[in-house]
Design an enzyme around this catalytic site. Sequence first.
Site, short mmCIF file in Angstrom:
data_model
loop_
_atom_site.label_atom_id
_atom_site.label_comp_id
_atom_site.label_asym_id
_atom_site.label_seq_id
_atom_site.Cartn_x
_atom_site.Cartn_y
_atom_site.Cartn_z
N ARG A 57 -8.81 -3.67 -8.09
CA ARG A 57 -10.04 -3.25 -7.41
C ARG A 57 -11.22 -3.15 -8.36
O ARG A 57 -12.35 -3.43 -7.96
CB ARG A 57 -9.80 -1.92 -6.71
CG ARG A 57 -8.92 -2.10 -5.50
CD ARG A 57 -8.61 -0.81 -4.82
NE ARG A 57 -7.90 -1.07 -3.58
CZ ARG A 57 -7.13 -0.18 -2.97
NH1 ARG A 57 -6.96 1.02 -3.49
NH2 ARG A 57 -6.54 -0.48 -1.84
N LYS A 99 6.77 -2.87 12.44
CA LYS A 99 6.60 -2.49 13.85
C LYS A 99 5.61 -3.34 14.60
O LYS A 99 4.57 -3.72 14.05
CB LYS A 99 6.10 -1.04 13.89
CG LYS A 99 7.08 -0.04 13.38
CD LYS A 99 6.43 1.32 13.38
CE LYS A 99 7.40 2.40 12.97
NZ LYS A 99 6.71 3.66 12.75
N GLY A 149 -1.67 -4.82 3.00
CA GLY A 149 -0.96 -4.41 1.79
C GLY A 149 0.31 -5.16 1.45
O GLY A 149 0.43 -5.75 0.38
N GLY A 193 -6.62 -1.75 6.16
CA GLY A 193 -7.10 -1.36 7.49
C GLY A 193 -8.37 -2.09 7.88
O GLY A 193 -8.53 -2.49 9.05
P1 AMP Z 1 4.11 -2.85 7.89
O1 AMP Z 1 3.61 -1.69 7.11
O2 AMP Z 1 4.26 -2.58 9.36
O3 AMP Z 1 3.34 -4.14 7.61
O4 AMP Z 1 5.59 -3.10 7.43
C1 AMP Z 1 5.94 -3.46 6.13
C2 AMP Z 1 7.36 -3.03 5.91
O5 AMP Z 1 8.18 -3.65 6.86
C3 AMP Z 1 7.91 -3.39 4.55
O6 AMP Z 1 8.10 -2.22 3.82
C4 AMP Z 1 9.24 -4.06 4.90
O7 AMP Z 1 10.28 -3.60 4.09
C5 AMP Z 1 9.47 -3.65 6.32
N1 AMP Z 1 10.35 -4.57 7.04
C6 AMP Z 1 10.23 -5.90 7.18
N2 AMP Z 1 11.29 -6.39 7.84
C7 AMP Z 1 12.11 -5.37 8.13
C8 AMP Z 1 13.38 -5.26 8.78
N3 AMP Z 1 13.97 -6.32 9.27
N4 AMP Z 1 13.92 -4.04 8.89
C9 AMP Z 1 13.31 -2.96 8.38
N5 AMP Z 1 12.10 -3.00 7.76
C10 AMP Z 1 11.52 -4.19 7.63
#
Ligand code: AMP
Length: 417
Positions: free
Chosen positions: A35, A218, A374, A397
């Site tokens: 940054r 998610k 991120g 974000g």
């Molecule tokens: P997000 O913050 O929603 O972009 O999610 C990122 C996180 O999703 C990372 O820490 C990954 O480890 C997790 N992730 C990706 N695929 C999976 C999975 N199949 N099961 C559990 N966590 C996951």
Amino acid sequence: MAKIENYNFKDKKAIVRVDFNVPLDENGNITDDTRIRGALPTLKKILADGGSLILMSHMGKPKGKVNPRLSLLQIRDAVAKALGRDVKFAPDCAKAQEAAKELKPGEVLLLENLRFYPEEEGKPTGIDKTDPGYEAAKKEMKESQKEFARTLASYADVYVNDAFGTAHRRHASTAVIADYFDHQDKMLGFLMEKEVKAVDNILKDIKRPFTAIMGGSKVSTKIGIIENLMDKVDNLILCGGMTYTFAKARGGKIGDSICENDKLDLALDIIRKAEEKGVNLVLGTDCVAADSFSNDAKTMVCPADNIPDGWQGLDAGPDSILAFREAIVPAKTILWNGPAGVFEFDNFIAGSKAIAEAIVEATDNGAFSLVGGGDSVACVNKFGLADSVSYVSTGGGALLEAIEGKVLPGVAAVEDK
Ligand code: AMP
């Protein structure tokens, strides 16, 4: 709105909102200075013109209170080294009038963490949203926020916003302050300009086919973007943890895989919308399943909709990887947000790595590729491919909100008047 490249900063005091919210270790050492480096083109231009710099930033979440662990004094030396000159420090960002006044051309003053004042974020503290006095407290805080912004503005002749990471917030230093400068004396910095341009490439100046890859844990946190992209993309790859919410929604068996049970209808709705709009929705068909959530777990490849109990899908399988590649390699516009598996575990990086490599291949063939949010940035860094895609966004974000089609207050504030 003024343009930084055309502005002559000679003998001007420029107050620049930077994002120096760098990660620190327990001893206060910077662990990643991306940054600080990101702000250098803007800062060097101002100094080279013969201007002086007043740098302001937040660090962490001190919630309106002084917290020495989040003091920007800890990064003063790193900023000085990056700029190749001394950096003065104002230990109270709202009482820096004298220090600002004494600043000579070529000098640099760093203000203490803006968020030591609740006025920066402009949210009332110590009162619950459900409290009957909340609305009055909010109104009062908005007034104090204006006062705080006016004080910051009084230090300088010109305002530059180069903090894309906080551009989605209407804070004193990111937006409100702009009200106290004439339109010819406020502008975006080079980093912000690049980010805004990258988002425009994705949302406005689209070369087809356009493939978006949304991963992560998610579906619920990505729904706004998925909906906005649905009108724009040709191919939409949904991968990572959300694969299993979709598989379950379609009646599949997902074992112990991550799943948002309250989002099954939403998943079906996304599938339906993709069909209606003629979007090629690519969902993983197979996965690498593990018998526990750990790097050393036993693994097997199985269909993403037929995972035995006691097993969980932690990465994309080989067939899914092939399907992802097919949608990515021929694309001319690519957006990637969110990993295809638990990339933090080395045994479950294959899906994310294949995506990154396919994006690089497409980029080499002339595609514009934007990687942001991120974890996907962490992925391309981990694979050493950050320099091989068109643009890696610094904003989490802010990038996501921009892609959702929302107006960013930090951009609008300098653009409008
Ligand atoms: P997000 O913050 O929603 O972009 O999610 C990122 C996180 O999703 C990372 O820490 C990954 O480890 C997790 N992730 C990706 N695929 C999976 C999975 N199949 N099961 C559990 N966590 C996951």
